[in-house]
Design a protein around this motif. Sequence first.
Motif, short mmCIF file in Angstrom:
data_model
loop_
_atom_site.label_atom_id
_atom_site.label_comp_id
_atom_site.label_asym_id
_atom_site.label_seq_id
_atom_site.Cartn_x
_atom_site.Cartn_y
_atom_site.Cartn_z
N LEU A 75 38.88 22.62 46.99
CA LEU A 75 37.75 23.15 46.23
C LEU A 75 37.96 24.64 45.94
CD1 LEU A 75 34.00 22.50 47.00
CD2 LEU A 75 34.84 24.84 46.89
N THR A 76 38.43 25.37 46.94
CA THR A 76 38.67 26.80 46.79
C THR A 76 39.77 27.07 45.78
OG1 THR A 76 38.04 27.08 49.12
CG2 THR A 76 39.11 28.94 48.05
N VAL A 81 41.76 28.73 40.38
CA VAL A 81 42.56 28.37 39.20
C VAL A 81 41.71 28.38 37.94
CG1 VAL A 81 43.75 26.44 38.09
CG2 VAL A 81 44.35 27.10 40.43
N GLU A 82 40.54 27.77 38.01
CA GLU A 82 39.72 27.62 36.81
C GLU A 82 39.01 28.91 36.40
OE1 GLU A 82 37.24 24.15 37.36
OE2 GLU A 82 38.97 22.95 38.04
N ARG A 83 38.72 29.78 37.37
CA ARG A 83 38.08 31.05 37.05
C ARG A 83 39.10 32.16 36.83
NH1 ARG A 83 33.64 30.74 34.87
NH2 ARG A 83 33.14 32.87 35.53
N GLY A 84 40.31 31.98 37.33
CA GLY A 84 41.34 33.00 37.15
C GLY A 84 41.33 34.08 38.20
N ASP A 85 40.25 34.21 38.94
CA ASP A 85 40.08 35.20 40.00
C ASP A 85 39.14 34.60 41.03
OD1 ASP A 85 41.50 37.73 39.63
OD2 ASP A 85 40.37 37.91 37.76
N TYR A 86 38.92 35.36 42.12
CA TYR A 86 37.93 34.91 43.08
C TYR A 86 36.55 35.21 42.53
CZ TYR A 86 34.90 34.34 47.04
OH TYR A 86 33.87 33.93 47.85
N ASP A 87 35.76 34.18 42.32
CA ASP A 87 34.40 34.27 41.79
C ASP A 87 33.49 33.64 42.84
OD1 ASP A 87 31.95 33.76 40.54
OD2 ASP A 87 32.87 33.40 38.58
N GLN A 88 32.80 34.48 43.62
CA GLN A 88 32.01 33.95 44.73
C GLN A 88 30.85 33.08 44.25
OE1 GLN A 88 32.17 35.62 48.46
NE2 GLN A 88 29.98 36.00 48.64
N THR A 89 30.26 33.42 43.12
CA THR A 89 29.18 32.60 42.59
C THR A 89 29.68 31.19 42.28
OG1 THR A 89 28.05 34.53 41.67
CG2 THR A 89 27.48 32.37 40.73
N ASP A 90 30.87 31.10 41.68
CA ASP A 90 31.44 29.80 41.36
C ASP A 90 31.79 29.03 42.63
OD1 ASP A 90 32.70 27.97 39.22
OD2 ASP A 90 34.35 28.28 40.63
N LEU A 355 48.07 27.72 40.88
CA LEU A 355 47.57 28.95 41.50
C LEU A 355 48.71 29.94 41.70
CD1 LEU A 355 45.17 30.46 42.65
CD2 LEU A 355 45.74 29.54 44.90
N ALA A 356 49.86 29.45 42.12
CA ALA A 356 51.00 30.34 42.29
C ALA A 356 51.36 31.06 40.99
CB ALA A 356 52.20 29.55 42.81
N GLY A 357 51.15 30.37 39.87
CA GLY A 357 51.45 30.98 38.58
C GLY A 357 50.51 32.10 38.21
N GLN A 358 49.37 32.22 38.91
CA GLN A 358 48.42 33.29 38.64
C GLN A 358 48.69 34.55 39.46
OE1 GLN A 358 44.55 31.49 39.26
NE2 GLN A 358 44.47 30.71 37.18
N VAL A 359 49.59 34.44 40.44
CA VAL A 359 49.92 35.62 41.24
C VAL A 359 50.68 36.60 40.34
CG1 VAL A 359 51.12 36.46 43.28
CG2 VAL A 359 50.04 34.20 43.31
N THR A 360 50.29 37.85 40.40
CA THR A 360 50.89 38.87 39.54
C THR A 360 51.55 39.94 40.38
OG1 THR A 360 48.80 40.04 39.45
CG2 THR A 360 49.28 38.52 37.64
N VAL A 361 52.46 40.67 39.77
CA VAL A 361 53.13 41.81 40.40
C VAL A 361 52.55 43.08 39.81
CG1 VAL A 361 55.31 42.99 40.78
CG2 VAL A 361 55.22 40.48 40.80
N VAL A 362 52.01 43.92 40.67
CA VAL A 362 51.36 45.15 40.20
C VAL A 362 52.42 46.18 39.80
CG1 VAL A 362 49.78 47.01 40.83
CG2 VAL A 362 49.44 44.72 41.75
#
Length: 362
Positions: A75-76, A81-90, A355-362
């Motif tokens: 679920l987490t 994945v669907e929000r693109g970031d951590y969205d606590q409301t979602d 989800l791994a594909g959303q990890v970015t390098v700063v």
Amino acid sequence: MATAPDGLRDRAAGALMGAWIGDGLGLGPHWYYDLAELRRDYGPWISGYTNPKPGRYHDGMKAGQLSQAGFILKLTVRSLVERGDYDQTDFCRRMDEELFPLLNGQPVSGPGNYTSQSIREAWRRRVEQGLPWGQTAGHADTTEAIERILAIAVRYATQPARLAAAVSTNAALTQGDDVVLSLTVAYGAVLALLVQGHRLAPSISETLMHQVKDGVLPFHAVTRDGLQAPRPGDPDPPRAGRFASPDALLSPGYMAAAAADPDICIEPAWKVSLVYGMPCAIYHMLPAAYYLAARFHDDFESAVLHAVNGGGQNQVRAILTGALVGAQVGLSGIPRRFIDGLEEGEELRALAVRLAGQVTVV
């Protein structure tokens, strides 16, 4: 920000799959505190997924299925994945709509046929009492938050400040004890370093302490490098966050040192459960997981199977160990049979890769 390189994405996906595999492996032989009984029911060595025995925890489930911990982790991950970031409301909406209607406040209920103490307490406060999220935390001293925030740690593996903030706020939804929260954030910070490419070695705590000194991780420390005493006139450093002590960040290094020390012998390795303790509390689970993940840093199969064969709260031991070792060997280093044996193996693998594909390098 740039897309993460292939190796980092492989390690990120490996951490998630490692956790799900650990969860599935622990489903059958979960919570045997009598090791003779465990061996009687499952033989001298558990090597794969097994059915729970009648009348025991998760009765009615089948080999390769996930427990409720695996369900909440999924679920987490889907929220991230669907929000693109951590969205606590979602995240909270999903808990309200996808999990809580399946529960009744009793231990034997819901996905996996067992609901943990923290989730039962959150259900009571949210559903029975009608309290808002933020007033739902209980005082269980367990790893129930780690079992889901590991996905948040993977998502922000290259952004430790965002990781600490998101992990802290999510974990506080169900865990009200500051010590438990500090240990939870520390586990997330360790997992992030492993996803980055570090090994779980004695030096990992020094790396974490540098992040404290830089004001990135929310721990308070007055010592200088190498834990040397402060000098006269040294100012009290500004707090980077809420946690009074950085000791939760030091434990992984000590566990790794124990695993590497030839004068310290835990044989067979599954007896780590007897050394650090078989019960559910976070202070039993984390040392054992850190030890196994350091000792078998390049051997996923040995790590998770020794975690499971140690009995007690072996499911959590396997989840936490599986994530840590999965992050070190990568998805490509996990034996295929463990993915194939999961009931939703391909779906979970695809979700981990997303989800791994959303990890970015700063």
